[in-house]
Write a protein that holds these residues in place. Structure first.
Motif, short mmCIF file in Angstrom:
data_model
loop_
_atom_site.label_atom_id
_atom_site.label_comp_id
_atom_site.label_asym_id
_atom_site.label_seq_id
_atom_site.Cartn_x
_atom_site.Cartn_y
_atom_site.Cartn_z
N LEU A 35 0.83 -1.21 0.00
CA LEU A 35 0.00 0.00 0.00
C LEU A 35 0.86 1.26 0.00
N LEU A 36 1.91 1.26 0.80
CA LEU A 36 2.80 2.42 0.84
C LEU A 36 3.46 2.67 -0.52
N ARG A 62 2.22 1.81 -3.42
CA ARG A 62 1.18 2.28 -4.33
C ARG A 62 0.88 3.76 -4.09
N LEU A 63 0.90 4.18 -2.83
CA LEU A 63 0.69 5.60 -2.53
C LEU A 63 1.82 6.44 -3.11
N VAL A 71 -4.47 10.89 3.77
CA VAL A 71 -4.67 9.56 3.19
C VAL A 71 -5.87 8.90 3.85
N LEU A 113 -7.89 5.06 3.79
CA LEU A 113 -7.85 3.67 3.36
C LEU A 113 -9.22 3.30 2.79
N LEU A 136 -1.17 1.02 8.72
CA LEU A 136 -0.88 2.01 7.70
C LEU A 136 -0.69 3.39 8.33
N TRP A 172 2.58 5.49 7.81
CA TRP A 172 2.45 6.77 7.10
C TRP A 172 2.84 7.93 7.99
N ALA A 222 -5.88 5.27 -0.47
CA ALA A 222 -5.07 4.07 -0.61
C ALA A 222 -6.03 2.92 -0.94
N ASP A 223 -5.96 2.46 -2.16
CA ASP A 223 -6.89 1.47 -2.70
C ASP A 223 -6.56 0.10 -2.13
N TYR A 224 -7.40 -0.35 -1.18
CA TYR A 224 -7.19 -1.65 -0.54
C TYR A 224 -8.11 -2.68 -1.18
N SER A 277 -4.75 5.48 -5.40
CA SER A 277 -3.64 4.62 -5.78
C SER A 277 -4.13 3.42 -6.58
#
Length: 230
Positions: A102-103, A105-106, A117, A119, A140, A144, A177-179, A199
């Motif tokens: 995720l990080l 992708r961000l 940000v 989630l 996250l 972050w 953040a696209d989970y 992301s």
């Protein structure tokens, strides 16, 4: 003999189908032969794959390609896997490796420390799945260095468009953040939630991140009790 069956949600989106198939192909290079199955939308179903293998394998391992516990793991997967010699792995999350991806992708989306940000997740009504999502958000946030609220597209919880609107401040971008595991219907909805940037999902049109492959490969391991029984 032992069989591995991966079970993903399924999607009509060709991008999502390619992304999940690429993960399965990468897994084969690590763990050997495996069967692909789906709990919704696509065929073959997990039930059909397991039924076709009844009597052929001493042990079988079902590995959900799902990010958290929920209806599909608790009902669909559990019901299909209720067979002798079949074990079920936990979902992919929560796992620190997902936060690491995720990080990245961000960073690829151009997120900076000045951004807020959020989630973004599909969501669930399952308490275990909600706990998994909350743990991922806490991890996250720590990584972050600032609070990261959660917005969901379904299930129980604050809806993503509402979270984006709530945290917006003048002169400050909101980055989601696209989970989600792969492109598809929910990913499209996420990009319509009003954020300045979103992301990429964990899987997209590139070679699967080795951390995702390693994570799922770990889930493929046969429990010691079953291994001893083979």
């Amino acid at each position: 003999m032992h069989q591995i069956v991966v079970a993903s949600h399924g999607t009509r989106d060709p991008r999502g189908r390619r992304a999940v198939a690429s993960l399965a192909d990468a897994l084969r290079r690590v763990v050997g032969p495996l069967e692909e199955s789906f709990v919704d939308v696509q065929e073959p179903s997990l039930e059909a794959v397991l039924a076709a293998g009844d009597g052929r394998w001493a042990t079988r391992r079902v590995v959900p390609l799902l990010l958290s516990a929920g209806f599909h793991t608790r009902v669909d997967v559990a019901r299909a896997a209720d067979r002798p010699g079949v074990s079920v792995a936990g979902p992919m999350g929560p796992d620190p490796r997902l936060v690491d991806v995720l990080l990245d992708r961000l960073a690829e989306a151009g997120a900076s420390p000045d951004d807020q940000v959020v989630l973004g997740a599909a969501g669930t009504r399952d308490p275990s799945g909600q706990a998994h999502l909350a743990l991922t958000a806490r991890r996250l946030s720590r990584a972050w260095g600032a609070p990261v609220p959660v917005g969901v597209l379904g299930g129980t919880g604050e809806r993503l468009p509402d979270v984006v609107a709530r945290v917006r401040r003048p002169g400050r971008r909101v980055v989601v953040a696209d989970y989600l595991l792969a492109p598809g219907y929910f990913d499209d909805l996420m990009r319509e939630a009003g954020a300045d940037r979103v992301s990429a999902p964990l899987l997209d049109d590139r070679t699967p991140d080795h951390r995702l492959v390693d994570l799922v490969a770990d889930r493929c391991a046969v429990p010691a009790a079953l291994a001893a029984a083979r």
